[in-house]
Write a protein that holds these residues in place. Structure first.
Motif, PDB file in Angstrom:
ATOM      1  N   GLU A  75      -6.728 -29.343  -0.254  1.00  0.00           N
ATOM      2  CA  GLU A  75      -7.103 -29.886  -1.553  1.00  0.00           C
ATOM      3  C   GLU A  75      -5.857 -30.487  -2.165  1.00  0.00           C
ATOM      4  OE1 GLU A  75      -7.477 -25.481  -3.112  1.00  0.00           O
ATOM      5  OE2 GLU A  75      -7.594 -26.882  -4.781  1.00  0.00           O
ATOM      6  N   ALA A  76      -6.046 -31.264  -3.242  1.00  0.00           N
ATOM      7  CA  ALA A  76      -4.909 -31.870  -3.932  1.00  0.00           C
ATOM      8  C   ALA A  76      -4.187 -30.801  -4.749  1.00  0.00           C
ATOM      9  CB  ALA A  76      -5.382 -33.006  -4.828  1.00  0.00           C
ATOM     10  N   ILE A  77      -2.874 -30.653  -4.518  1.00  0.00           N
ATOM     11  CA  ILE A  77      -2.095 -29.588  -5.154  1.00  0.00           C
ATOM     12  C   ILE A  77      -0.840 -30.200  -5.770  1.00  0.00           C
ATOM     13  CG2 ILE A  77      -0.862 -27.416  -4.790  1.00  0.00           C
ATOM     14  CD1 ILE A  77      -2.586 -26.956  -2.343  1.00  0.00           C
ATOM     15  N   TRP A 128      -1.579 -32.845  -0.137  1.00  0.00           N
ATOM     16  CA  TRP A 128      -2.922 -32.508   0.377  1.00  0.00           C
ATOM     17  C   TRP A 128      -2.749 -31.368   1.396  1.00  0.00           C
ATOM     18  CZ3 TRP A 128      -7.648 -33.436  -1.164  1.00  0.00           C
ATOM     19  CH2 TRP A 128      -8.722 -33.296  -0.304  1.00  0.00           C
ATOM     20  N   ALA A 129      -3.025 -30.116   0.942  1.00  0.00           N
ATOM     21  CA  ALA A 129      -2.768 -28.950   1.792  1.00  0.00           C
ATOM     22  C   ALA A 129      -3.691 -27.817   1.375  1.00  0.00           C
ATOM     23  CB  ALA A 129      -1.298 -28.509   1.687  1.00  0.00           C
ATOM     24  N   ASP A 130      -3.689 -26.786   2.205  1.00  0.00           N
ATOM     25  CA  ASP A 130      -4.445 -25.561   1.917  1.00  0.00           C
ATOM     26  C   ASP A 130      -3.669 -24.754   0.877  1.00  0.00           C
ATOM     27  OD1 ASP A 130      -6.481 -23.418   3.817  1.00  0.00           O
ATOM     28  OD2 ASP A 130      -5.364 -22.778   2.072  1.00  0.00           O
ATOM     29  N   ARG A 131      -4.292 -24.522  -0.300  1.00  0.00           N
ATOM     30  CA  ARG A 131      -3.599 -23.843  -1.397  1.00  0.00           C
ATOM     31  C   ARG A 131      -3.154 -22.435  -0.999  1.00  0.00           C
ATOM     32  NH1 ARG A 131      -3.147 -24.145  -6.929  1.00  0.00           N
ATOM     33  NH2 ARG A 131      -4.328 -26.084  -6.909  1.00  0.00           N
ATOM     34  N   ARG A 190       3.199 -28.223  10.375  1.00  0.00           N
ATOM     35  CA  ARG A 190       2.821 -29.233  11.361  1.00  0.00           C
ATOM     36  C   ARG A 190       1.330 -29.584  11.247  1.00  0.00           C
ATOM     37  NH1 ARG A 190       6.409 -30.170  15.649  1.00  0.00           N
ATOM     38  NH2 ARG A 190       8.513 -30.191  14.739  1.00  0.00           N
ATOM     39  N   GLN A 191       0.483 -28.566  10.993  1.00  0.00           N
ATOM     40  CA  GLN A 191      -0.954 -28.818  10.869  1.00  0.00           C
ATOM     41  C   GLN A 191      -1.262 -29.639   9.618  1.00  0.00           C
ATOM     42  OE1 GLN A 191      -3.217 -25.245  11.181  1.00  0.00           O
ATOM     43  NE2 GLN A 191      -5.171 -26.276  11.408  1.00  0.00           N
ATOM     44  N   SER A 192      -0.391 -29.567   8.603  1.00  0.00           N
ATOM     45  CA  SER A 192      -0.573 -30.342   7.369  1.00  0.00           C
ATOM     46  C   SER A 192       0.152 -31.680   7.437  1.00  0.00           C
ATOM     47  CB  SER A 192      -0.069 -29.527   6.168  1.00  0.00           C
ATOM     48  OG  SER A 192      -0.752 -28.292   6.065  1.00  0.00           O
ATOM     49  N   ARG A 193       0.537 -32.123   8.645  1.00  0.00           N
ATOM     50  CA  ARG A 193       1.216 -33.400   8.898  1.00  0.00           C
ATOM     51  C   ARG A 193       2.589 -33.443   8.234  1.00  0.00           C
ATOM     52  NH1 ARG A 193      -3.926 -34.818   7.548  1.00  0.00           N
ATOM     53  NH2 ARG A 193      -3.282 -35.608   5.499  1.00  0.00           N
ATOM     54  N   GLY A 194       3.236 -32.259   8.133  1.00  0.00           N
ATOM     55  CA  GLY A 194       4.588 -32.182   7.597  1.00  0.00           C
ATOM     56  C   GLY A 194       5.523 -31.503   8.577  1.00  0.00           C
ATOM     57  N   ASP A 195       6.616 -30.933   8.061  1.00  0.00           N
ATOM     58  CA  ASP A 195       7.573 -30.255   8.925  1.00  0.00           C
ATOM     59  C   ASP A 195       8.374 -29.270   8.065  1.00  0.00           C
ATOM     60  OD1 ASP A 195       9.447 -31.543  11.789  1.00  0.00           O
ATOM     61  OD2 ASP A 195       8.937 -29.502  11.172  1.00  0.00           O
ATOM     62  N   VAL A 196       9.196 -28.461   8.744  1.00  0.00           N
ATOM     63  CA  VAL A 196      10.022 -27.480   8.055  1.00  0.00           C
ATOM     64  C   VAL A 196      11.403 -27.484   8.707  1.00  0.00           C
ATOM     65  CG1 VAL A 196       9.202 -25.612   9.557  1.00  0.00           C
ATOM     66  CG2 VAL A 196      10.184 -25.062   7.331  1.00  0.00           C
ATOM     67  N   THR A 197      12.448 -27.346   7.878  1.00  0.00           N
ATOM     68  CA  THR A 197      13.830 -27.309   8.374  1.00  0.00           C
ATOM     69  C   THR A 197      14.520 -26.070   7.815  1.00  0.00           C
ATOM     70  OG1 THR A 197      14.690 -28.596   6.518  1.00  0.00           O
ATOM     71  CG2 THR A 197      13.947 -29.818   8.466  1.00  0.00           C
ATOM     72  N   LEU A 198      15.596 -25.661   8.493  1.00  0.00           N
ATOM     73  CA  LEU A 198      16.356 -24.482   8.064  1.00  0.00           C
ATOM     74  C   LEU A 198      17.839 -24.757   8.242  1.00  0.00           C
ATOM     75  CD1 LEU A 198      15.545 -20.782   8.667  1.00  0.00           C
ATOM     76  CD2 LEU A 198      17.812 -21.613   9.274  1.00  0.00           C
ATOM     77  N   ALA A 199      18.600 -24.445   7.204  1.00  0.00           N
ATOM     78  CA  ALA A 199      20.063 -24.564   7.248  1.00  0.00           C
ATOM     79  C   ALA A 199      20.654 -23.265   6.716  1.00  0.00           C
ATOM     80  CB  ALA A 199      20.537 -25.747   6.412  1.00  0.00           C
ATOM     81  N   SER A 200      21.690 -22.760   7.404  1.00  0.00           N
ATOM     82  CA  SER A 200      22.256 -21.474   7.008  1.00  0.00           C
ATOM     83  C   SER A 200      23.741 -21.441   7.338  1.00  0.00           C
ATOM     84  CB  SER A 200      21.526 -20.337   7.726  1.00  0.00           C
ATOM     85  OG  SER A 200      22.028 -19.078   7.326  1.00  0.00           O
ATOM     86  N   PRO A 253       3.627 -34.464   3.120  1.00  0.00           N
ATOM     87  CA  PRO A 253       3.462 -35.861   2.701  1.00  0.00           C
ATOM     88  C   PRO A 253       2.820 -35.980   1.324  1.00  0.00           C
ATOM     89  CG  PRO A 253       1.870 -35.281   4.405  1.00  0.00           C
ATOM     90  CD  PRO A 253       2.817 -34.123   4.301  1.00  0.00           C
ATOM     91  N   ARG A 254       3.265 -36.985   0.595  1.00  0.00           N
ATOM     92  CA  ARG A 254       2.703 -37.239  -0.737  1.00  0.00           C
ATOM     93  C   ARG A 254       1.265 -37.727  -0.597  1.00  0.00           C
ATOM     94  NH1 ARG A 254       4.849 -41.806  -5.104  1.00  0.00           N
ATOM     95  NH2 ARG A 254       3.478 -41.167  -6.855  1.00  0.00           N
TER      96      ARG A 254
END
Length: 668
Positions: A354-356, A391-394, A486-496, A509-510
């Protein structure tokens, strides 16, 4: 050498497929276990009810005899009263008569649920009152000490037909209860036999679960052997790669003109690197399989132990049996939750996007986050003035942010500064892994904790890998967030950085065009007739290819008072809708089925012009479609409880307005 690398890549899918099969088998065994526990609970309850009816029958028979004896004693006391005209004798008569009236009142309370017996008690009260009126003149004469007059009135009352009729009616009540006693004794025997049969099934299911545990152990051992072999191959590949580097360098210096030979050697190097990546993949798959086997063995130990103890205590105190059954249910629920987290990592968990507005979502969850993080954590939030939507699962996004916050708290040992920053970024193609160019919302969670060692950074998104102490984490949190992104057509990064802290950033994505992205809402039945239909028993078509799941679902619906019609495939369901089941009020269908999926069945039903409500039931969507393809109906996740099924059926029939709901049965 390149062909050998591709062959290794093809072989690498085996353990992953085996792990998925093991997960599917464990899910099926868990659902069968839940259904069997429900059957045993229902049979035990029915047996207890039958025993209660037997006790009531004995009580009614004793009360009829008590009433008959009270009437007889009161009339005998009246006879003595007429003869001796003593006040004490008259008191005995009145006490016995009032006792009979009290017993009749108690009999009416006991038989209040039986309309036929209640009618007999009403006639009994009338005859009792009539008999009291017949005896009253004799009692009054004795009280006035009129001698022979009282004796004559007593003889006159003795010749009345009221007393025989009263006693005959008492015998009718006792006779009817004895007939009920015979029937209820037989019902008790039937329920006891059913409980014994279900207990035998529990034993066999425990054996099957034990066999499954052995299979998991064998699979884990094979994964361990594959991992050791992969490590040896990795060491060999690294050695060959080093030699190849030296050879390439020497040939480059000595034969700069031999471009063809240089290209061949570069190809060999690429093949060696591909083989090395495959070996690393095999090691990750081995770790995944071992983690699944470990966690499922722990959960199966709870389930098997609880079932074994329940079987041993089945004929003992009911509370102790329910305690062990509750333990088994908790273990099964934990297994179902683990399966859902694995499906989320595999990007096969159904999402309800849904739109969040991420900034508003973070503000709404701050109170919950404060309670989870504690008072020693300072939470800062940063957000731009302009609001971008995603546009993602709340629920999944909420859980992802909360999971990152809890990880940050653990990294800071419960004290430090946590920052949740929301930024609007424009990315070029390839800037973040495989993300397409465009506008994205960046949700970053940063902490001031101890950080992550550099040698562990490349493994943080692997399932079951964790840097927390033993028993402090499952290793599925970041992998689940990775799968959701990934399922929401995005990605995740980690820096430490060690000693400074860690930042985990989620890119989504917007979302701009609501009309172009939102699935068209299906027609919802909101008229009063549809809402009234949701509150009564209805006829429901259950479409499920697994007969055990079909039986469990139908049994749950019948337990709720509905009538269930089963179909083993989409084709069979369409045939029933065209014929004997054309008047069904609801279709409950699985999503993943051979030949025709649940989404395809829903489309075929709409093409036939049928406006019957549809409830999708799924534990694994796979390639059957995403949330847009399931927009024809409501969604219920497997495994589910009877309460979750009842709520989903009621919402679907009532046509609840707004976004579609998704219920999780194990959680209920």
């Amino acid at each position: 050498m390149a062909e050998e690398g591709y062959e290794r890549a093809d072989e690498g899918g085996g353990p992953s497929r085996s792990a998925l099969w093991v997960s599917a088998g464990a899910l099926a065994a868990t659902m069968a276990l839940i259904a069997l526990i429900m059957l045993i609970t229902g049979a035990s309850r029915a047996r207890d009810e039958a025993l209660g009816w037997e006790r009531r029958t004995y009580e009614v028979i004793v009360m009829t005899r008590t009433i008959d004896a009270a009437v007889a004693r009161s009339e005998a006391a009246l006879g003595r009263y007429v003869l001796d005209e003593r006040q004490q004798t008259g008191t005995d008569y009145y006490n016995e008569w009032r006792n009979g009236a009290y017993q009749i009142g108690q009999l009416r309370q006991v038989l209040g649920a039986d309309a036929e017996q209640t009618a007999r008690v009403t006639r009994l009260q009338a005859l009792f009152s009539q008999r009291g009126q017949e005896l009253a003149p004799a009692a009054s004469a004795a009280q006035a000490r009129r001698g022979q007059d009282g004796l004559g009135l007593l003889y006159q009352a003795a010749s009345s037909a009221t007393l025989p009729a009263l006693r005959a009616l008492l015998q009718d009540i006792a006779r009817a209860e004895r007939a009920n006693l015979a029937r209820r004794t037989q019902e008790t025997q039937v329920f006891a036999a059913r409980v014994d049969a279900y207990t035998d099934w529990l034993g066999w299911l425990a054996i099957l679960i034990g066999i499954g545990a052995v299979g998991l152990a064998i699979l884990a051992w094979r994964a361990f052997l594959d991992t050791m072999r992969a490590r040896r191959e990795a060491a060999s590949a690294e050695y060959r790669a080093a030699e190849l580097d030296e050879a390439v360098h020497a040939r480059t210096l000595e034969l700069s003109a031999a471009n063809e030979n240089l290209q061949r050697e570069m190809a060999e190097r690429e093949a060696a690197e591909a083989k090395l990546r495959q070996v690393q993949k095999m090691e990750a798959v081995g770790q995944l399989t071992g983690g699944i086997a470990h966690d499922f063995n722990n959960m199966l130990a709870v389930v098997v132990g609880g079932l074994d103890l329940a079987r041993r205590k089945l004929h003992g105190p009911r509370r102790e049996v329910e305690y062990h059954l509750d333990n088994a249910m908790e273990g099964a629920t934990r297994a179902a939750a683990l399966t859902r987290r694995l499906l989320s990592f595999a990007r096969a968990e159904p999402l309800l996007p849904e739109a969040i507005a991420p900034a508003r979502l973070v503000e709404e969850m701050l109170e919950l986050a404060d309670r989870a993080l504690g008072e020693r954590i300072t939470v800062n939030t940063l957000a731009p003035d302009e609001e971008w939507l995603v546009w993602a699962d709340r629920t999944q996004l909420d859980n992802a942010i909360l999971n990152l916050a809890v990880n940050a708290r653990d990294a800071m040992d419960g004290a430090g500064e946590l920052t949740i920053a929301i930024e609007h970024v424009a990315l070029r193609a390839g800037a973040i892994e495989a993300l397409a160019a465009g506008d994205y919302v960046r949700i970053a969670v940063s902490d001031t904790g101890r950080g992550i060692a550099p040698e562990h950074l490349h493994r943080v998104f692997e399932p079951f890998f964790t840097t927390k102490p033993l028993g402090k984490g499952t290793g599925l949190g970041l992998s689940q967030i990775f799968g959701f992104a990934r399922q929401s057509r995005g990605d995740v990064t980690l820096a430490s950085t060690l000693g400074e802290g860690t930042t985990v950033a989620l890119y989504l994505p917007r979302w701009l065009d609501e009309a172009a992205t939102r699935p068209a809402p299906r027609p919802r039945a909101t008229h009063p007739e549809s809402i009234a239909r949701a509150a009564r028993a209805v006829r429901i078509l259950v479409v499920e290819d697994d007969p055990r799941v079909a039986r469990a679902t139908s049994g749950a619906l019948e337990e709720l008072g509905h009538r269930a019609v089963n179909a083993a495939s989409g084709e069979e369901a369409l045939a029933l809708l065209d014929g004997p089941a054309s008047d069904v009020d609801l279709v409950v269908t699985d999503v993943m089925m051979p030949e025709m999926t649940g989404a395809e069945l829903a489309a075929a039903i709409r093409r036939r012009g049928l406006n019957v409500p549809i409830l999708f039931v799924t534990g694994y969507v796979g390639e059957a479609g995403d949330a847009d393809n399931l927009a024809e109906g409501d969604l219920l996740r497997k495994p589910f409880t009877v309460a979750a099924l009842a709520e989903a059926v009621e919402n679907t029939l009532a046509g609840v307005s707004g976004s579609r709901r998704a219920a999780t049965g194990a959680a209920a």
